[in-house]
Write a protein that holds these residues in place. Structure first.
Motif, PDB file in Angstrom:
ATOM      1  N   TYR A 110      -5.453  64.494  62.837  1.00 51.40           N
ATOM      2  CA  TYR A 110      -6.762  63.846  63.766  1.00 51.40           C
ATOM      3  C   TYR A 110      -8.104  64.497  63.247  1.00 51.40           C
ATOM      4  CZ  TYR A 110      -2.802  62.459  67.797  1.00 51.40           C
ATOM      5  OH  TYR A 110      -1.947  62.180  68.413  1.00 51.40           O
ATOM      6  N   ASN A 111      -8.800  63.418  62.944  1.00 52.31           N
ATOM      7  CA  ASN A 111     -10.262  63.658  62.616  1.00 52.31           C
ATOM      8  C   ASN A 111     -11.047  64.321  63.731  1.00 52.31           C
ATOM      9  OD1 ASN A 111     -12.610  63.634  60.898  1.00 52.31           O
ATOM     10  ND2 ASN A 111     -13.249  62.137  61.485  1.00 52.31           N
ATOM     11  N   GLU A 112     -10.957  65.314  63.844  1.00 45.46           N
ATOM     12  CA  GLU A 112     -11.086  66.629  64.542  1.00 45.46           C
ATOM     13  C   GLU A 112     -10.752  68.337  64.198  1.00 45.46           C
ATOM     14  OE1 GLU A 112     -11.110  67.992  69.196  1.00 45.46           O
ATOM     15  OE2 GLU A 112     -10.626  66.312  69.237  1.00 45.46           O
ATOM     16  N   ALA A 113     -11.855  68.583  64.604  1.00 43.83           N
ATOM     17  CA  ALA A 113     -12.300  70.647  64.604  1.00 43.83           C
ATOM     18  C   ALA A 113     -12.551  70.808  65.381  1.00 43.83           C
ATOM     19  CB  ALA A 113     -12.817  71.030  62.646  1.00 43.83           C
ATOM     20  N   GLU A 128     -15.419  68.866  65.781  1.00 47.37           N
ATOM     21  CA  GLU A 128     -16.351  68.330  64.537  1.00 47.37           C
ATOM     22  C   GLU A 128     -15.634  66.929  63.646  1.00 47.37           C
ATOM     23  OE1 GLU A 128     -18.007  71.366  61.441  1.00 47.37           O
ATOM     24  OE2 GLU A 128     -18.912  72.543  64.251  1.00 47.37           O
ATOM     25  N   SER A 129     -15.750  66.606  63.813  1.00 44.53           N
ATOM     26  CA  SER A 129     -15.635  65.733  62.252  1.00 44.53           C
ATOM     27  C   SER A 129     -15.210  66.150  61.283  1.00 44.53           C
ATOM     28  CB  SER A 129     -16.262  64.350  61.889  1.00 44.53           C
ATOM     29  OG  SER A 129     -16.163  63.690  60.476  1.00 44.53           O
ATOM     30  N   ILE A 130     -13.898  66.285  60.719  1.00 48.56           N
ATOM     31  CA  ILE A 130     -13.283  66.384  59.495  1.00 48.56           C
ATOM     32  C   ILE A 130     -13.844  65.805  58.306  1.00 48.56           C
ATOM     33  CG2 ILE A 130     -11.572  67.649  58.123  1.00 48.56           C
ATOM     34  CD1 ILE A 130      -9.951  67.525  60.477  1.00 48.56           C
ATOM     35  N   VAL A 137     -14.373  60.567  65.731  1.00 47.34           N
ATOM     36  CA  VAL A 137     -14.329  61.970  65.546  1.00 47.34           C
ATOM     37  C   VAL A 137     -12.890  61.526  66.626  1.00 47.34           C
ATOM     38  CG1 VAL A 137     -14.535  63.768  66.725  1.00 47.34           C
ATOM     39  CG2 VAL A 137     -16.339  63.116  65.565  1.00 47.34           C
ATOM     40  N   GLY A 138     -11.497  62.540  66.173  1.00 42.62           N
ATOM     41  CA  GLY A 138     -10.832  62.047  67.193  1.00 42.62           C
ATOM     42  C   GLY A 138      -9.613  60.727  66.425  1.00 42.62           C
ATOM     43  N   ARG A 139     -10.258  60.230  66.013  1.00 39.82           N
ATOM     44  CA  ARG A 139      -9.177  59.198  65.248  1.00 39.82           C
ATOM     45  C   ARG A 139      -8.223  59.774  64.480  1.00 39.82           C
ATOM     46  NH1 ARG A 139     -10.640  53.863  60.923  1.00 39.82           N
ATOM     47  NH2 ARG A 139      -8.596  53.494  61.536  1.00 39.82           N
ATOM     48  N   ALA A 140      -6.464  59.376  65.069  1.00 43.16           N
ATOM     49  CA  ALA A 140      -5.748  59.841  64.529  1.00 43.16           C
ATOM     50  C   ALA A 140      -5.454  58.572  62.883  1.00 43.16           C
ATOM     51  CB  ALA A 140      -4.213  59.104  65.364  1.00 43.16           C
ATOM     52  N   LEU A 141      -4.880  59.417  62.548  1.00 40.64           N
ATOM     53  CA  LEU A 141      -4.436  59.387  60.965  1.00 40.64           C
ATOM     54  C   LEU A 141      -3.434  59.007  60.392  1.00 40.64           C
ATOM     55  CD1 LEU A 141      -7.288  59.858  58.242  1.00 40.64           C
ATOM     56  CD2 LEU A 141      -6.990  58.246  60.123  1.00 40.64           C
ATOM     57  N   TYR A 186      -5.957  70.071  59.924  1.00 38.60           N
ATOM     58  CA  TYR A 186      -7.424  70.134  59.397  1.00 38.60           C
ATOM     59  C   TYR A 186      -6.865  70.142  57.424  1.00 38.60           C
ATOM     60  CZ  TYR A 186     -12.570  70.277  57.321  1.00 38.60           C
ATOM     61  OH  TYR A 186     -13.917  70.672  56.769  1.00 38.60           O
ATOM     62  N   ILE A 187      -6.064  70.362  57.222  1.00 38.95           N
ATOM     63  CA  ILE A 187      -5.654  70.402  55.734  1.00 38.95           C
ATOM     64  C   ILE A 187      -4.539  68.672  56.041  1.00 38.95           C
ATOM     65  CG2 ILE A 187      -3.772  71.588  56.589  1.00 38.95           C
ATOM     66  CD1 ILE A 187      -4.010  72.098  53.111  1.00 38.95           C
ATOM     67  N   TYR A 188      -3.490  68.400  56.575  1.00 49.88           N
ATOM     68  CA  TYR A 188      -3.234  67.431  56.633  1.00 49.88           C
ATOM     69  C   TYR A 188      -4.323  66.311  57.046  1.00 49.88           C
ATOM     70  CZ  TYR A 188       0.888  64.240  58.139  1.00 49.88           C
ATOM     71  OH  TYR A 188       1.905  63.762  58.277  1.00 49.88           O
ATOM     72  N   CYS A 189      -5.257  65.863  57.578  1.00 50.30           N
ATOM     73  CA  CYS A 189      -6.081  64.877  58.141  1.00 50.30           C
ATOM     74  C   CYS A 189      -6.760  64.684  56.393  1.00 50.30           C
ATOM     75  CB  CYS A 189      -7.328  65.636  58.972  1.00 50.30           C
ATOM     76  SG  CYS A 189      -8.029  64.411  59.114  1.00 50.30           S
ATOM     77  N   TYR A 190      -7.023  65.531  56.210  1.00 47.27           N
ATOM     78  CA  TYR A 190      -7.901  65.729  54.255  1.00 47.27           C
ATOM     79  C   TYR A 190      -6.945  65.637  53.535  1.00 47.27           C
ATOM     80  CZ  TYR A 190     -11.943  67.073  51.163  1.00 47.27           C
ATOM     81  OH  TYR A 190     -12.680  66.813  50.094  1.00 47.27           O
ATOM     82  N   SER A 191      -6.140  65.703  53.353  1.00 49.24           N
ATOM     83  CA  SER A 191      -5.242  65.474  52.276  1.00 49.24           C
ATOM     84  C   SER A 191      -4.807  63.684  52.691  1.00 49.24           C
ATOM     85  CB  SER A 191      -3.726  66.096  52.880  1.00 49.24           C
ATOM     86  OG  SER A 191      -3.915  67.542  52.835  1.00 49.24           O
ATOM     87  N   LEU A 192      -4.541  63.440  53.861  1.00 44.45           N
ATOM     88  CA  LEU A 192      -4.508  62.060  54.546  1.00 44.45           C
ATOM     89  C   LEU A 192      -4.931  60.629  53.892  1.00 44.45           C
ATOM     90  CD1 LEU A 192      -2.357  62.268  57.687  1.00 44.45           C
ATOM     91  CD2 LEU A 192      -1.158  61.821  55.640  1.00 44.45           C
ATOM     92  N   ASP A 193      -6.462  61.402  54.525  1.00 42.32           N
ATOM     93  CA  ASP A 193      -7.834  60.897  54.072  1.00 42.32           C
ATOM     94  C   ASP A 193      -8.223  60.697  51.830  1.00 42.32           C
ATOM     95  OD1 ASP A 193     -10.189  59.195  54.826  1.00 42.32           O
ATOM     96  OD2 ASP A 193     -11.182  60.657  53.554  1.00 42.32           O
ATOM     97  N   LYS A 194      -7.676  61.894  51.553  1.00 42.28           N
ATOM     98  CA  LYS A 194      -8.186  62.225  50.387  1.00 42.28           C
ATOM     99  C   LYS A 194      -7.278  61.215  49.238  1.00 42.28           C
ATOM    100  CE  LYS A 194     -10.849  64.225  47.778  1.00 42.28           C
ATOM    101  NZ  LYS A 194     -12.215  64.124  46.890  1.00 42.28           N
ATOM    102  N   PHE A 195      -5.821  61.161  50.059  1.00 43.31           N
ATOM    103  CA  PHE A 195      -4.680  60.577  48.730  1.00 43.31           C
ATOM    104  C   PHE A 195      -4.400  59.138  49.892  1.00 43.31           C
ATOM    105  CE2 PHE A 195      -4.317  65.179  47.958  1.00 43.31           C
ATOM    106  CZ  PHE A 195      -3.975  64.791  46.356  1.00 43.31           C
ATOM    107  N   LYS A 196      -5.298  58.810  50.196  1.00 41.22           N
ATOM    108  CA  LYS A 196      -4.806  57.456  50.797  1.00 41.22           C
ATOM    109  C   LYS A 196      -3.379  57.358  51.062  1.00 41.22           C
ATOM    110  CE  LYS A 196      -8.979  55.527  48.384  1.00 41.22           C
ATOM    111  NZ  LYS A 196      -9.563  56.589  47.677  1.00 41.22           N
TER     112      LYS A 196
END
Length: 248
Positions: A110-113, A128-130, A137-141, A186-196
């Motif tokens: 989730y895009n939420e810290a 907070e948005s990641i 904020v809060g959106r699921a990936l 946090y790391i899961y959300c950031y990874s999912l987004d970073k690596f599309k």
């Protein structure tokens, strides 16, 4: 900073690789079992005749902080971009659920810290948005990996080994859609987004040269599932992920 614990990431010349991360201690968990898992999984694979998997695996232990998580993923992304070969990478994050009784394969982040306690650098965000302003904020990936299929196959494998000394068959895996809102999420959300590597990403032609898939595994405390059995489970998960990705 990242500390590597296996073959050098840049030296891997296979079309398929694993990158596994664990976390160091944090408030309430002075000895994180994922530190031991990340530090020891390559040796475990080699000792149990899984040398092919060991040879394509790199591992890192990360400080349990948002800043360290972002820096690690940014560096891995830069390393991937610098490679000219067509590769498939499985980025497998490990974290401990200190109240857990089973292995949780997280289907989304989730895009939420919102940290219940400060991380190891004193950061304690609240809703907070990641990922910044582009994603609410809060959106699921959701991960592109088929977590339901993975769990089904893993539990079948566990059942097949129920007569062995490994008692992990009593602690089967489940699909989870709640990785919390701490550094694990946090790391899961950031990874999912970073690596599309999430279902909300629109695939483009630029995605065809290399593929990275992300997954987060929450392990129980060693008081619930002993460390040796956690190694056994992670090895089975890696086998399953490897076999699944070979189909594509």
């Amino acid at each position: 900073m990242i500390s590597a614990n296996s073959s050098n990431y840049d030296d891997i010349r296979r079309p398929f690789r694993f990158v596994i991360t664990g976390f160091g201690p944090f408030g309430g968990v002075p000895e994180n079992p994922t530190t031991v898992l990340a530090n020891g999984i390559v040796d475990y694979l080699n000792r149990h005749g899984m040398n092919d998997l060991a040879s394509i695996t790199s591992t890192f232990v990360l400080e349990t902080s948002a800043e360290a998580a972002r820096a690690a993923i940014d560096q891995l992304w830069e390393d991937e971009q610098a490679k000219s070969d067509q590769t498939t990478t499985i980025l497998l994050h490990l974290g401990v659920n200190y109240k857990g009784e089973k292995f949780h394969l997280e289907s989304c982040a989730y895009n939420e810290a919102t940290f219940r306690i400060p991380d190891e650098r004193g950061y304690r965000p609240d809703k907070e948005s990641i990922l910044g302003d582009d994603i609410s904020v809060g959106r699921a990936l959701e991960t592109l990996l088929d977590v339901n299929s993975l769990v089904k196959q893993l539990n079948h494998t566990i059942a097949e080994h129920e007569n062995e000394s490994v008692s992990v068959c009593c602690k089967d895996s489940i699909v989870s859609n709640d990785p919390g809102r701490f550094v694990c999420n946090y790391i899961y959300c950031y990874s999912l987004d970073k690596f599309k590597s999430h279902k909300q990403h629109v695939v483009s032609n630029d995605d065809s040269r290399r593929v990275t898939r992300c997954l987060f595994l929450h392990v129980p405390p060693v008081a619930v599932v002993p460390q040796d059995e956690q190694f056994w489970f992670v090895a089975r998960l890696m086998e399953t992920l490897y076999e699944e990705q070979l189909k594509f």
